[in-house]
Design an enzyme around this catalytic site. Structure first.
Site, short mmCIF file in Angstrom:
data_model
loop_
_atom_site.label_atom_id
_atom_site.label_comp_id
_atom_site.label_asym_id
_atom_site.label_seq_id
_atom_site.Cartn_x
_atom_site.Cartn_y
_atom_site.Cartn_z
N CYS A 174 4.99 25.78 -31.04
CA CYS A 174 3.72 26.14 -31.66
C CYS A 174 3.27 27.51 -31.16
O CYS A 174 3.22 27.76 -29.96
CB CYS A 174 2.69 25.08 -31.30
N GLU A 175 2.95 28.41 -32.09
CA GLU A 175 2.59 29.77 -31.68
C GLU A 175 1.19 29.84 -31.07
O GLU A 175 0.83 30.83 -30.45
CB GLU A 175 2.72 30.74 -32.84
N HIS A 176 0.39 28.82 -31.25
CA HIS A 176 -0.95 28.83 -30.67
C HIS A 176 -0.96 28.43 -29.20
O HIS A 176 -1.83 28.85 -28.45
CB HIS A 176 -1.88 27.89 -31.45
N HIS A 177 -0.03 27.58 -28.80
CA HIS A 177 -0.03 27.06 -27.43
C HIS A 177 1.30 27.23 -26.72
O HIS A 177 1.42 26.87 -25.55
CB HIS A 177 -0.38 25.57 -27.44
N GLN B 40 4.02 24.82 -38.40
CA GLN B 40 4.83 23.98 -39.30
C GLN B 40 4.70 24.41 -40.76
O GLN B 40 5.67 24.39 -41.51
CB GLN B 40 4.42 22.52 -39.12
N HIS C 101 3.48 17.18 -32.87
CA HIS C 101 3.04 18.36 -32.13
C HIS C 101 2.49 17.96 -30.77
O HIS C 101 1.53 17.20 -30.69
CB HIS C 101 1.94 19.10 -32.91
N CYS D 107 0.92 19.80 -28.71
CA CYS D 107 -0.35 20.45 -28.38
C CYS D 107 -1.52 19.87 -29.16
O CYS D 107 -2.66 20.18 -28.87
CB CYS D 107 -0.25 21.93 -28.70
#
Ligand SMILES: [Zn+2]
Length: 197
Positions: free
Chosen positions: A88-91, A129, A157, A159
């Site tokens: 995940c690019e956010h976390h 995703q 996910h 996260c």
């Protein structure tokens, strides 16, 4: 993904010392003792893992399909249960699951293992995703120019990102639809029933 050789991120390889240094610094900043035995090799292990899980940056996903020509097959082709692991690019936390691809060729087809290779090229990066799903569909649409393509991706996910707190084990399902699948409900239904079997 048996039979599919992993991509390796050579940029990580050549920046190994710096990445190890920064991982060690983060460990210190969260209050860890970087000298304790269990952590001594952790910066090196994380860096080697990055070589693998970020291997997708090494390749243009458009180049992996290995197009061949078959004018006669214009029926639905499905490759389902393609297992992927992404971050995940956010976390920078893992998410993983299965991708299912269906397309109706118009002259060009791809080797079945090459579709798994495409999934790997797109997922071994920082991702979300939804973008994985649309990129797979768009690249197949662009390279094979099929009559239609449909992609369904399932993901768990770690996260619990982007959608608030989810229960453990719950799945996120995303889909992308291009070409005739958009207008043809029967094709969509056929694809969805075949990937459930
Ligand atoms: Zn996240």
């Amino acid at each position: 993904m048996s039979g599919v050789k992993d991509y390796v991120n050579t940029r990580v390889e050549s920046n190994r010392e710096q990445i190890e240094h920064h991982v060690r610094e983060i460990l210190k900043l969260i209050g860890e003792d970087v000298e304790r035995e269990g952590l001594l090799e952790t910066p090196a292990r994380v860096t080697r893992m990055y070589e693998e899980i970020f291997g997708g940056y090494e390749v243009d996903p458009r180049d992996v399909l290995g197009v061949t020509f078959d004018e006669n097959h214009e029926e639905l082709v499905i490759v389902k249960d393609i297992v992927y692991y992404s971050q995940c690019e956010h976390h920078m936390a893992p998410f993983f699951g299965k991708a299912h691809i269906g397309y109706i060729p118009s002259g060009k087809i791809a080797g079945l293992s090459k579709l798994a290779r495409l999934v790997e090229a797109v997922t071994r990066r920082l991702q979300v995703q939804e973008r994985i799903t649309s990129q797979i569909a768009d690249i197949i649409d662009e390279v094979l120019k099929p009559q239609g393509v449909m992609v369904v991706v399932e993901g768990e996910h770690l996260c619990m990102c982007a959608r608030g707190v989810k229960k453990p084990g719950s799945k996120t399902v995303t889909s992308a639809v291009r070409g005739t699948f958009r207008s043809d409900a029967a094709s969509r239904a056929e694809f969805l029933s075949l990937i459930k079997e």
